[in-house]
Design an enzyme around this catalytic site. Structure first.
Site, short mmCIF file in Angstrom:
data_model
loop_
_atom_site.label_atom_id
_atom_site.label_comp_id
_atom_site.label_asym_id
_atom_site.label_seq_id
_atom_site.Cartn_x
_atom_site.Cartn_y
_atom_site.Cartn_z
N ASP A 137 0.79 -1.24 0.00
CA ASP A 137 0.00 0.00 0.00
C ASP A 137 0.82 1.28 0.00
OD1 ASP A 137 0.86 0.23 2.60
OD2 ASP A 137 -1.12 0.15 3.51
N LEU A 161 -11.53 -3.62 3.89
CA LEU A 161 -12.00 -4.87 3.31
C LEU A 161 -12.45 -5.82 4.41
CD1 LEU A 161 -12.00 -6.16 0.33
CD2 LEU A 161 -10.25 -7.66 1.30
N CYS A 191 -22.73 -6.32 4.49
CA CYS A 191 -22.86 -5.64 5.79
C CYS A 191 -24.30 -5.58 6.26
CB CYS A 191 -22.29 -4.23 5.70
SG CYS A 191 -20.50 -4.16 5.47
N CYS A 197 -19.59 -0.46 13.04
CA CYS A 197 -18.32 0.23 12.79
C CYS A 197 -18.50 1.74 12.76
CB CYS A 197 -17.68 -0.27 11.51
SG CYS A 197 -18.67 -0.04 10.02
N CYS A 201 -17.24 4.72 16.27
CA CYS A 201 -16.18 5.70 16.03
C CYS A 201 -16.27 6.85 17.05
CB CYS A 201 -16.29 6.26 14.61
SG CYS A 201 -15.00 7.49 14.24
N LYS A 226 1.49 15.46 11.20
CA LYS A 226 2.83 15.85 11.64
C LYS A 226 2.83 16.90 12.74
CE LYS A 226 5.18 14.76 7.27
NZ LYS A 226 4.04 14.08 6.64
N CYS A 244 -6.01 3.28 15.45
CA CYS A 244 -7.29 3.08 16.15
C CYS A 244 -7.98 1.90 15.49
CB CYS A 244 -8.16 4.33 16.05
SG CYS A 244 -9.79 4.16 16.83
#
Length: 375
Positions: A137, A161, A191, A197, A201, A226, A244
């Site tokens: 990736d 995925l 789903c 999910c 969060c 950063k 996370c």
């Protein structure tokens, strides 16, 4: 693994992939996702990539594998199961422990997968007399939608995925080749009405199902960002110091992964529940030694200690105040600023007593602001 049509080369590739440690294997056309350019353009236009400018800079190649390599005819997608032995979310109840995302508790998966991909690609090149290129990736290839097209699973509402066999815990890699190979049948998105999910969060980072806004994502801020962690995300970070896993960990499909073959990638014990007290005292050499070969090493010492100090500020543990005070004198303003926030959270009276003197001696404007901003 996905059910590919009978083909001697493919059969040999699948057998070799299994022997190399891959858990999922599927094949699709390189041009199987003509919808990708539009989806990517929408995400960039909405600003969901935050300050990951490299996504916009590689937009044309990222949205179309043929723009990346015009000779590509077929894409082979492979996955490695890294499912954790325990639910990483249980560590949220242990505020003195730093939570490192499950994917980062072992060797850097880029290094692990790339070597295996090269070996498998070499076999394909020899057997098919074709050209090959391998991708993990770090390259501008959208491997998740291609993996969906190759039958490895489907992109869930959290954008990751999901596999029927391994839940949300798959590392992905790809081989593009000029060879024409028989393709697999894609899985249907499965789903259903589940929104676990999205609901879990802590920062509402999903504008809608199947969409992720990095500007609200704790994984983004702890790994990619950063500068100082924006104030509104510091308390939600709790003791998550790298990544996370919440949206992955609650996926119901993980229960099927638990009865699948054991994950070949197991975490290093010292990274499963490290103490914030120990981590905050790491100097640069100690940081590099502890995270040698780990993806955590890529963010560097200062950003890592920044994250640890946010965790300490959220811990409520006054015994950690001396370690925070030591970091107020760091040469790096990123560390000093986070130490100010941690001190003001843990011991506001002490912080207020120090404020005027520290502000007067502070040369960095962002650190000055930390003495006055909200906590």
């Amino acid at each position: 693994m996905a059910q590919t049509q009978a083909d001697p080369i493919v059969s040999e590739l699948k057998a070799r992939a299994l022997a190399l440690g891959f858990d999922a294997f599927g094949i699709t056309r390189a041009d199987a996702r003509p919808d990708l350019p539009e989806k990517l353009a929408t995400a960039l236009a909405e600003g969901w990539h935050a300050d990951m400018d490299w996504m916009a800079e590689t937009e044309e190649r990222r949205g179309d594998p043929l723009k990346l390599w015009g000779e590509a005819r077929t894409a082979i997608l492979l996955g490695v199961n890294y499912g954790p032995a325990d639910n990483p979310m249980t560590l949220l109840d242990e505020p003195r422990v730093g939570i490192i995302s499950a994917y980062a508790r072992n060797r850097d998966y880029h290094d692990i997968i790339k070597g295996r991909l090269k070996e498998l690609a070499g076999l394909l090149a020899r057997r098919a007399g074709a050209d090959v290129k391998v991708f993990v990736d770090t390259a501008p290839l959208m491997e998740k939608p291609l993996a969906e097209a190759a039958g490895l699973g489907w992109q869930g509402k959290h954008s990751v995925l999901v596999s029927r066999d391994f839940g949300s815990w798959l590392f992905l890699g790809a081989i593009l080749t000029s060879a024409d190979l028989p393709v697999d049948i894609p899985h249907q998105e499965s789903c259903g009405s589940c929104t676990r999910c999205l609901d879990i969060c802590p920062t509402n980072a999903f504008p809608a199902p199947f969409q992720l806004d990095a500007r609200k994502c704790l994984a983004y801020y702890s790994v990619e960002h950063k500068g100082q962690i924006p104030r509104q995300f510091r308390r939600p970070m709790a003791n998550r110091i790298y990544g996370c896993d919440d949206c992955l960990a609650v996926c119901p499909w993980n229960k099927f992964a638990s009865v699948s073959r054991e994950a070949k990638l197991r975490s290093r014990p010292e990274l499963e529940r490290p103490s914030l007290s120990d981590l905050v005292r790491l100097d640069d050499a100690g940081f590099r030694a502890l995270f040698s070969g780990s993806p955590v090493k890529r963010i560097g010492h200062a950003r890592f200690i920044r994250n640890v100090l946010i965790g300490i500020g959220n811990s409520g543990d006054l015994t950690l105040v001396p370690a925070v005070l030591d970091r107020l004198d760091s040469a790096d303003p990123l560390i000093r600023g986070s130490a100010v926030w941690a001190l003001r959270r843990l011991d506001p009276d002490r912080a207020e007593a120090m404020r005027l003197d520290r502000q007067a001696r502070e040369s960095d404007r962002t650190v000055q602001d930390e003495w006055m901003g909200e906590v």
